[in-house]
Design a protein around this motif. Structure first.
Motif, PDB file in Angstrom:
ATOM      1  N   GLU A 279       0.842  -1.207   0.000  1.00  0.00           N
ATOM      2  CA  GLU A 279       0.000   0.000   0.000  1.00  0.00           C
ATOM      3  C   GLU A 279       0.875   1.255   0.000  1.00  0.00           C
ATOM      4  O   GLU A 279       0.617   2.221  -0.708  1.00  0.00           O
ATOM      5  CB  GLU A 279      -0.843  -0.047   1.267  1.00  0.00           C
ATOM      6  CG  GLU A 279      -2.117   0.753   1.237  1.00  0.00           C
ATOM      7  CD  GLU A 279      -2.769   0.653   2.621  1.00  0.00           C
ATOM      8  OE1 GLU A 279      -3.068   1.705   3.192  1.00  0.00           O
ATOM      9  OE2 GLU A 279      -2.920  -0.487   3.123  1.00  0.00           O
ATOM     10  N   GLN A 280       1.956   1.214   0.781  1.00  0.00           N
ATOM     11  CA  GLN A 280       2.834   2.379   0.911  1.00  0.00           C
ATOM     12  C   GLN A 280       3.613   2.668  -0.374  1.00  0.00           C
ATOM     13  O   GLN A 280       3.681   3.800  -0.826  1.00  0.00           O
ATOM     14  CB  GLN A 280       3.816   2.144   2.068  1.00  0.00           C
ATOM     15  CG  GLN A 280       4.721   3.326   2.343  1.00  0.00           C
ATOM     16  CD  GLN A 280       5.648   3.059   3.536  1.00  0.00           C
ATOM     17  OE1 GLN A 280       5.582   1.995   4.180  1.00  0.00           O
ATOM     18  NE2 GLN A 280       6.498   4.012   3.830  1.00  0.00           N
ATOM     19  N   TYR A 281       4.189   1.634  -0.963  1.00  0.00           N
ATOM     20  CA  TYR A 281       5.120   1.877  -2.086  1.00  0.00           C
ATOM     21  C   TYR A 281       4.522   1.606  -3.466  1.00  0.00           C
ATOM     22  O   TYR A 281       5.113   1.931  -4.473  1.00  0.00           O
ATOM     23  CB  TYR A 281       6.399   1.060  -1.903  1.00  0.00           C
ATOM     24  CG  TYR A 281       7.222   1.529  -0.724  1.00  0.00           C
ATOM     25  CD1 TYR A 281       7.892   2.747  -0.745  1.00  0.00           C
ATOM     26  CD2 TYR A 281       7.313   0.741   0.429  1.00  0.00           C
ATOM     27  CE1 TYR A 281       8.642   3.174   0.336  1.00  0.00           C
ATOM     28  CE2 TYR A 281       8.064   1.166   1.520  1.00  0.00           C
ATOM     29  CZ  TYR A 281       8.729   2.376   1.475  1.00  0.00           C
ATOM     30  OH  TYR A 281       9.471   2.808   2.543  1.00  0.00           O
ATOM     31  N   LYS A 282       3.399   0.958  -3.522  1.00  0.00           N
ATOM     32  CA  LYS A 282       2.711   0.682  -4.787  1.00  0.00           C
ATOM     33  C   LYS A 282       3.646   0.071  -5.842  1.00  0.00           C
ATOM     34  O   LYS A 282       3.811   0.599  -6.956  1.00  0.00           O
ATOM     35  CB  LYS A 282       2.042   1.968  -5.316  1.00  0.00           C
ATOM     36  CG  LYS A 282       1.167   2.652  -4.268  1.00  0.00           C
ATOM     37  CD  LYS A 282      -0.076   3.252  -4.839  1.00  0.00           C
ATOM     38  CE  LYS A 282      -1.094   3.725  -3.827  1.00  0.00           C
ATOM     39  NZ  LYS A 282      -0.928   3.499  -2.401  1.00  0.00           N
ATOM     40  N   PHE A 283       4.229  -1.057  -5.460  1.00  0.00           N
ATOM     41  CA  PHE A 283       5.170  -1.725  -6.360  1.00  0.00           C
ATOM     42  C   PHE A 283       4.471  -2.119  -7.667  1.00  0.00           C
ATOM     43  O   PHE A 283       3.444  -2.790  -7.638  1.00  0.00           O
ATOM     44  CB  PHE A 283       5.731  -2.999  -5.710  1.00  0.00           C
ATOM     45  CG  PHE A 283       6.371  -2.743  -4.375  1.00  0.00           C
ATOM     46  CD1 PHE A 283       7.468  -1.892  -4.264  1.00  0.00           C
ATOM     47  CD2 PHE A 283       5.867  -3.340  -3.219  1.00  0.00           C
ATOM     48  CE1 PHE A 283       8.052  -1.655  -3.022  1.00  0.00           C
ATOM     49  CE2 PHE A 283       6.450  -3.113  -1.988  1.00  0.00           C
ATOM     50  CZ  PHE A 283       7.539  -2.256  -1.878  1.00  0.00           C
ATOM     51  N   GLU A 284       5.069  -1.730  -8.779  1.00  0.00           N
ATOM     52  CA  GLU A 284       4.444  -2.063 -10.071  1.00  0.00           C
ATOM     53  C   GLU A 284       4.822  -3.461 -10.525  1.00  0.00           C
ATOM     54  O   GLU A 284       4.084  -4.103 -11.264  1.00  0.00           O
ATOM     55  CB  GLU A 284       4.847  -1.026 -11.118  1.00  0.00           C
ATOM     56  CG  GLU A 284       4.303   0.334 -10.740  1.00  0.00           C
ATOM     57  CD  GLU A 284       4.207   1.290 -11.895  1.00  0.00           C
ATOM     58  OE1 GLU A 284       4.358   0.874 -13.053  1.00  0.00           O
ATOM     59  OE2 GLU A 284       3.993   2.482 -11.613  1.00  0.00           O
ATOM     60  N   SER A 285       6.005  -3.891 -10.111  1.00  0.00           N
ATOM     61  CA  SER A 285       6.424  -5.254 -10.430  1.00  0.00           C
ATOM     62  C   SER A 285       7.125  -5.849  -9.226  1.00  0.00           C
ATOM     63  O   SER A 285       7.705  -5.123  -8.411  1.00  0.00           O
ATOM     64  CB  SER A 285       7.402  -5.275 -11.598  1.00  0.00           C
ATOM     65  OG  SER A 285       6.794  -4.776 -12.742  1.00  0.00           O
ATOM     66  N   VAL A 286       7.082  -7.168  -9.170  1.00  0.00           N
ATOM     67  CA  VAL A 286       7.769  -7.906  -8.100  1.00  0.00           C
ATOM     68  C   VAL A 286       8.670  -8.948  -8.759  1.00  0.00           C
ATOM     69  O   VAL A 286       8.243  -9.645  -9.689  1.00  0.00           O
ATOM     70  CB  VAL A 286       6.740  -8.637  -7.209  1.00  0.00           C
ATOM     71  CG1 VAL A 286       7.441  -9.478  -6.144  1.00  0.00           C
ATOM     72  CG2 VAL A 286       5.769  -7.653  -6.567  1.00  0.00           C
ATOM     73  N   ILE A 287       9.921  -9.014  -8.298  1.00  0.00           N
ATOM     74  CA  ILE A 287      10.778 -10.148  -8.687  1.00  0.00           C
ATOM     75  C   ILE A 287      11.064 -10.890  -7.383  1.00  0.00           C
ATOM     76  O   ILE A 287      11.725 -10.359  -6.492  1.00  0.00           O
ATOM     77  CB  ILE A 287      12.087  -9.687  -9.371  1.00  0.00           C
ATOM     78  CG1 ILE A 287      11.798  -8.698 -10.512  1.00  0.00           C
ATOM     79  CG2 ILE A 287      12.847 -10.908  -9.897  1.00  0.00           C
ATOM     80  CD1 ILE A 287      13.035  -8.202 -11.250  1.00  0.00           C
ATOM     81  N   HIS A 288      10.511 -12.079  -7.281  1.00  0.00           N
ATOM     82  CA  HIS A 288      10.453 -12.768  -5.987  1.00  0.00           C
ATOM     83  C   HIS A 288      11.510 -13.875  -5.902  1.00  0.00           C
ATOM     84  O   HIS A 288      11.362 -14.939  -6.523  1.00  0.00           O
ATOM     85  CB  HIS A 288       9.048 -13.341  -5.812  1.00  0.00           C
ATOM     86  CG  HIS A 288       8.864 -14.173  -4.601  1.00  0.00           C
ATOM     87  ND1 HIS A 288       9.480 -13.908  -3.395  1.00  0.00           N
ATOM     88  CD2 HIS A 288       8.111 -15.299  -4.396  1.00  0.00           C
ATOM     89  CE1 HIS A 288       9.132 -14.835  -2.506  1.00  0.00           C
ATOM     90  NE2 HIS A 288       8.315 -15.686  -3.096  1.00  0.00           N
ATOM     91  N   LEU A 289      12.561 -13.578  -5.093  1.00  0.00           N
ATOM     92  CA  LEU A 289      13.612 -14.579  -4.880  1.00  0.00           C
ATOM     93  C   LEU A 289      13.668 -15.086  -3.445  1.00  0.00           C
ATOM     94  O   LEU A 289      14.292 -16.123  -3.185  1.00  0.00           O
ATOM     95  CB  LEU A 289      14.999 -14.010  -5.207  1.00  0.00           C
ATOM     96  CG  LEU A 289      15.301 -13.657  -6.654  1.00  0.00           C
ATOM     97  CD1 LEU A 289      15.007 -12.184  -6.915  1.00  0.00           C
ATOM     98  CD2 LEU A 289      16.746 -13.968  -7.013  1.00  0.00           C
TER      99      LEU A 289
END
Ligand code: NAD
Ligand code: DAU
Length: 350
Positions: A74-84
């Motif tokens: 909610e705070q940063y509004k990530f547009e993409s996630v790369i999940h490692l």
């Protein structure tokens, strides 16, 4: 400049730190957020050279904490996630499967839920990129390769937890329309790898003239890829892959463990000015890993043909670079092998 907010999880670990460096240096238009809770495997020293960059932000936090994760999105509004972020070591998963279920399955589910909720009005130009492993495919015999069509057949608690997380990512794609890609990579090696995995563990033991514990008869086979080539592949997949696709990533580089260990011993004898053959004398065959997968080998032709990726570092060069890095980063090695590591080592190998 308003930079595009991209979340990378597990960026203080081995592969994550190489990926973060590549992204921070190559894409000033992105704000790269590194979310990591700094387990035994996470180490901010891996990123000390880029910690002051304007387009890099570190956040300490746990992906298993859903309340925290929802607030963060909610705070940063990530547009993409790369999940490692993951528990990544097979031997530890045999000792403590639940830790792998929590981080690898629940943690992934928390990220998917937060992503889905944040972009509920529409997923335009958004992406959830899940980093996975070839171990989900199980074990090969002497012939054949894993392709993207190979059925999942995981054998260890680690690979079962990664397989489950892959299925959740796909299910969120099918059920809620989340734009995702998954890549499944073979064994990585290179600088900054925690010395519980075969190559750095053996480098550390050779330095200290300790036994080299080869599991079983040493005839198990892995397909090795230099970590920076994996980071390059992730960059390409992230920017160019079709949504909903899976890509296998591998080194076209199969080695039986015992042959690899012999090569490593020879390289290290030269680097350490020791008599030829002296490190090989440290090789000790020990009790096998339970459920030990016999062979992994990746058919990486899809990523080669569709995205033009091939490995750039050959194995002998990569291994030499890796050995050089560990020899000139003794302090890093000493820091990570004090404390908890000693307990782990004692339990695992004695
Ligand atoms: P690693 O163990 O070196 O690093 C994992 C990172 O995740 C660490 O920095 C750790 O602190 C962080 N982390 C763990 N639990 C967390 C949690 N609950 N919340 C936040 N952060 C957490 O792992 P790696 O070898 O760099 O692997 C990274 C990813 O790539 C993993 O998903 C792994 O399954 C996958 N992978 C690894 C390899 C390989 O050969 N190492 C090959 C293929 C795929
Ligand atoms: O294939 C990708 C996977 O590669 C990743 O998903 C995992 O995160 C990563 O840990 C790695 O898994 P492996 O089990 O293949 O890696 P590891 O370095 O633990 O072992 C490599 C081989 O060496 C394997 O056959 C077991 C053997 N081995 C390992 C150790 C630690 C030994 O013989 N002795 C050892 O002490």
């Amino acid at each position: 400049m308003k930079r595009k907010p991209i979340l990378v999880t597990g960026g203080a670990g081995f592969i994550g730190s190489h990926l973060i460096r590549l992204l921070v240096k190559s894409y000033p238009e992105y704000q790269i957020f590194n979310l990591d809770n700094l387990t035994y495997a996470g180490n901010l020293e891996n990123l000390s050279d880029i910690q002051g960059e304007a387009n890099y932000t570190f956040i300490k936090g746990d992906i298993t904490d859903d309340v925290f994760i929802n607030k963060l999105f909610e705070q940063y509004k990530f547009e993409s996630v790369i999940h490692l972020a993951a528990e990544s070591h097979v031997d530890r998963s045999i000792e403590d499967p639940l830790a792998f279920v929590k981080t690898n399955i629940l943690g992934t589910l928390n990220l998917l839920n937060a992503f889905k909720f944040l972009w509920k009005e529409g997923f335009n130009n958004k992406l959830f990129y899940h980093i996975s492993t070839d171990e989900v495919y199980g074990s090969l015999g002497d012939v054949g390769l894993f392709t993207e069509e190979t059925s999942y057949d995981p054998n260890s608690p680690y690979s079962a937890s990664k397989a489950s997380s892959d299925h959740f990512v796909r299910a969120f794609g099918e059920t809620y329309g989340i734009p995702y890609v998954i890549s499944n990579c073979s064994n990585n090696y290179g600088p900054n790898q925690f010395p519980e995995k075969l190559i750095p563990l053996f480098i550390n033991n050779i330095i200290n003239e300790k036994p080299l514990p080869v599991y079983g008869d040493g005839n198990y086979t892995r397909d090795w890829l230099y970590v920076i080539d994996h980071a390059r592949a992730i960059d390409l997949v992230f920017h160019n892959a079709k949504r909903g696709e899976t890509y296998n990533i591998g080194g076209f580089n199969e080695w039986k463990n015992i042959k690899l260990v012999e090569l490593l011993c020879d390289i290290m004898d030269k680097k350490l000015n020791r008599t030829s053959g002296s490190s090989q004398k440290l090789i000790t065959f020990v009790k096998d890993r339970p459920g030990h997968d016999y062979r992994y080998a990746i058919d990486a032709s899809k990523i080669k043909e569709e995205l033009g990726w091939t490995p750039s570092v050959n194995f002998e060069q990569g291994l030499e670079k890796t050995v050089d890095w560990y020899l000139s980063n003794k302090e890093w090695l000493d820091n990570v092998t004090s404390g908890e590591y000693r307990e782990y080592y004692k339990k695992q190998y004695h």
